[in-house]
Motif scaffolding. Sequence first.
Motif, short mmCIF file in Angstrom:
data_model
loop_
_atom_site.label_atom_id
_atom_site.label_comp_id
_atom_site.label_asym_id
_atom_site.label_seq_id
_atom_site.Cartn_x
_atom_site.Cartn_y
_atom_site.Cartn_z
N LYS A 138 76.12 79.04 113.63
CA LYS A 138 76.42 79.48 114.82
C LYS A 138 77.56 80.55 114.76
CE LYS A 138 77.54 77.51 119.57
NZ LYS A 138 77.92 76.60 120.19
N ILE A 191 79.33 101.73 116.84
CA ILE A 191 79.27 100.20 116.68
C ILE A 191 77.64 100.00 116.09
CG2 ILE A 191 79.31 98.10 117.60
CD1 ILE A 191 81.42 99.18 119.29
N GLU A 192 76.83 100.82 116.59
CA GLU A 192 75.37 100.66 116.52
C GLU A 192 75.17 100.68 114.59
OE1 GLU A 192 71.54 100.34 117.86
OE2 GLU A 192 73.24 100.39 118.97
N LEU A 222 72.56 86.05 118.68
CA LEU A 222 73.53 85.36 118.64
C LEU A 222 73.45 84.47 120.06
CD1 LEU A 222 75.53 85.25 116.66
CD2 LEU A 222 77.03 86.49 118.04
N VAL A 234 78.16 98.38 112.60
CA VAL A 234 78.21 96.98 112.56
C VAL A 234 76.82 96.31 112.15
CG1 VAL A 234 78.28 94.91 114.42
CG2 VAL A 234 79.67 96.89 114.62
N THR A 235 75.95 97.15 112.25
CA THR A 235 74.70 96.67 111.55
C THR A 235 74.44 95.86 110.36
OG1 THR A 235 73.61 98.32 112.69
CG2 THR A 235 72.11 97.11 111.17
N GLN A 291 72.03 87.73 111.65
CA GLN A 291 70.70 87.89 112.01
C GLN A 291 69.61 87.17 111.45
OE1 GLN A 291 69.78 92.05 112.45
NE2 GLN A 291 71.14 92.31 114.14
N PHE A 313 79.00 94.32 118.57
CA PHE A 313 77.69 93.86 118.09
C PHE A 313 76.78 94.97 118.59
CE2 PHE A 313 80.06 90.47 119.80
CZ PHE A 313 80.01 89.52 118.77
N THR A 314 75.74 94.94 117.75
CA THR A 314 74.71 95.53 117.97
C THR A 314 73.83 94.79 118.99
OG1 THR A 314 73.16 94.53 116.34
CG2 THR A 314 74.46 96.69 115.74
N PRO A 315 72.95 95.65 119.91
CA PRO A 315 72.46 94.79 121.23
C PRO A 315 71.44 93.73 120.47
CG PRO A 315 72.46 97.10 121.57
CD PRO A 315 72.93 96.97 120.18
N SER A 316 70.75 94.01 119.35
CA SER A 316 69.85 93.00 118.94
C SER A 316 70.67 91.77 118.32
CB SER A 316 69.05 93.56 117.83
OG SER A 316 69.67 94.11 116.86
N SER A 317 71.71 92.08 117.50
CA SER A 317 72.53 90.79 116.87
C SER A 317 73.25 90.01 118.03
CB SER A 317 73.58 91.38 116.08
OG SER A 317 74.52 92.20 116.67
N ARG A 335 77.32 94.73 108.73
CA ARG A 335 77.88 93.70 108.79
C ARG A 335 77.33 92.42 109.31
NH1 ARG A 335 82.98 94.84 112.36
NH2 ARG A 335 81.63 93.97 113.97
N ASN A 336 76.49 92.73 110.20
CA ASN A 336 75.65 91.51 110.90
C ASN A 336 74.54 91.10 109.99
OD1 ASN A 336 77.72 91.01 112.58
ND2 ASN A 336 76.55 91.73 114.58
#
Lengths: 368, 374
Positions: A357, A324-325, B26, A328-329, A336, B18-22, A331-332
Amino acid sequence: MFRNGVSKLVDNPSDDICPVCKSNRYLNPSLQFLINPECYHKMCSTCVDRIFTSGPAPCPVPHCGKTLRKRGFHKAFFADLAIEREVDVRKRVGAVFNRRHDEFETLLDWNNYLEEVEGLVFDIVEGDVKTRTIAEEKLRMYKEANKGVIEENTRVGLEEGELERRREKAEREAARQRRLAVLREEEEEKADMLKTRQSVLDRLANEDVDANTIAAQAQKIILKKTSARRALKDIPIQSNGSAMDAGLTIRGLKKKEAPAPEKPYDPFGGLDLTPARYVLQDHYENEWLGGAKKDTRHMAGGYSLQEYYARTMFEAFSGLGVFIEDEVTDRNQQPQAVVAPAVETAAAVQAAVSKTKFERNMELDDVF
Amino acid sequence: MSEDERYRTSTQFRLWSFTPSSLHALRETTNLIAANRVRAAVQRLREARTASSAETSEAENVRATSAVPEGEVDCLTVDEELKLVAFYCRQTIQLGDHLKVPTDVKATAIQYIKRFYITNSLMTYHPTDILKTALFFATKTENFYFRLTKFADAIGKTEPEDVLASEFLLTQGLRFTFDVRHPFRALEGAIMELQALAHGNISVLPGEASAVERPANIEKRVKDAHGKARDYLKTSALLTDVYFHFTPSQIMMASLSLADSELADWYMVQKLSANDETALEMRKKVLQTVGRCADMLKAVEPSSEPSAAEKKELSALAKKLKRCRNPEKIDLVGLQKAKREGDVVDEKVIKKRKLEREQSAKEEDLFGPEIKRA
């Protein structure tokens, strides 16, 4: 258009009054109108008899003057004489332009030919005097030029019709034969049964053998006869079928191919779901499941331990190699990047909420 | 389609990983917005109070004004919110034990709460309301039927309406995804295979020989590890954020390695063959990831309880939360009722519709006016 047609039928007195002698259907209920395909003017049968019995005469309708013969009169099939005429024209043209689909090399050629014929028909039916004469001339020229071909095609068409009729007849005959055969067989069987029973009774009366053995023998005989009859029956049907085939050669039939056997339905649409990280066993030792295996309350309902094995093993390794690390990075990235804006009023907060949000396509309004 | 690809199709991966930072970002955004909203709502209430103070104070006004704290509102921070959420997650487990629901239901309920409070703040919606609804939802999704009236009775001091009031709110907060992938069944699978490996000759990977070297005394170790790992999954996995950062399979392996690290390492090495460079790389990475997950799980030991100091802090936080709640969102049942009775359609819309109707009647169009494209 529909309304026009209706009013014409209702109002037009010409449907009931002969345009020549003005006699009325009211006075003469058996009034019958005839037409001649030369000019399609209709008149009552009495007029036809009166005018044309003594040989050809000009059409009595004013300004027509075509010479008509009594032989050409017939009853109109269609109430609308324009349609009657078109059908006649089509029949006439179709008898001349009677080429067949398989004479053409491509579908396009065939369609072009059909269109040409249709154009000619239209010219004759709908065209004015000049176009009609030209079209008629064309038809005549073609007829003369292609006499041989036309005759050949007519013959082929007739032959085909004949073949079709013969085939139908043969089928009907075969069905009748089958029915008769069945009836005959039943009768024979009945007679046989009677005969055998009679002989058994005779033997029981005359011979000094055990009754049971005689009965058993009789049974055997009946069975033998039935099977022999069955064997006989199979042969004529086969020969019958081949005879029918020999008499009939239907042209242009496509070669039949046996349909490929249907594959079993695959609910996953061809997805390969074989596990890559474990080998699913048919049986696992599991103290929790030991009871269920023997418990009819579990197993009677169709509970399958294999389903349980497959699911637990799948869940044990599903996602072991998903990081996921890393995944997902990227993707997010967008959420961010959004920095919470400094907002003062409630309305601005509302606006900010809907924007920041919820990342991606998630739109979340306040419920209350 | 490999096991991993199939996991990637789940909503847990697509929406709730999620990554911890994201995840932190959030939560910060959520907290900030909620705090601003609370301040704005309090401001509005104060204005309303000053406006109505001149008139005879109605009963409702009295009730509303009494809820408004004096002075500048002191809002919760992200960390404080997290502590409170963890506390209420423990409460949920206790409530689940009280109602005698299976572990799956409790675990699902906790994940619902955690997911909900990523995009919603405790200051807006109080967790005591949400956790009941979450637990009730979890009984449905985990196929453990519980009658609503019985459910409310068993909790005590709760009406069925209280449970249902935040129903849609929670559903929306969960983004309409109710599927939670737990590591419990995964653990059963792994233990099942380990036992099979201990007993007989089965091949570890497809297309490989069955004979493998096994650790000494494997059968007993598997049994012991099973219980310990299950404890970790039942508590630590639920009270930490591992569900957001790792896949169920990884969480299961991590709990197994916490229970018996030697056994788990042996198992994983067996499972991840190192035939070539990429496979070796993969094995290293999986081991690292599982190690990080194990570290995260270790932060909350299964038997740990909040210490006295922590308890004191929590009660202080609860008091603080009471002071900084959004006054407009306190009465969820009332809000739900108001919404249901349909006074949402305001007069303007009604008037507009009436006008349109008259207009179309004037035009005498049999089929009404043209349909408007939104």
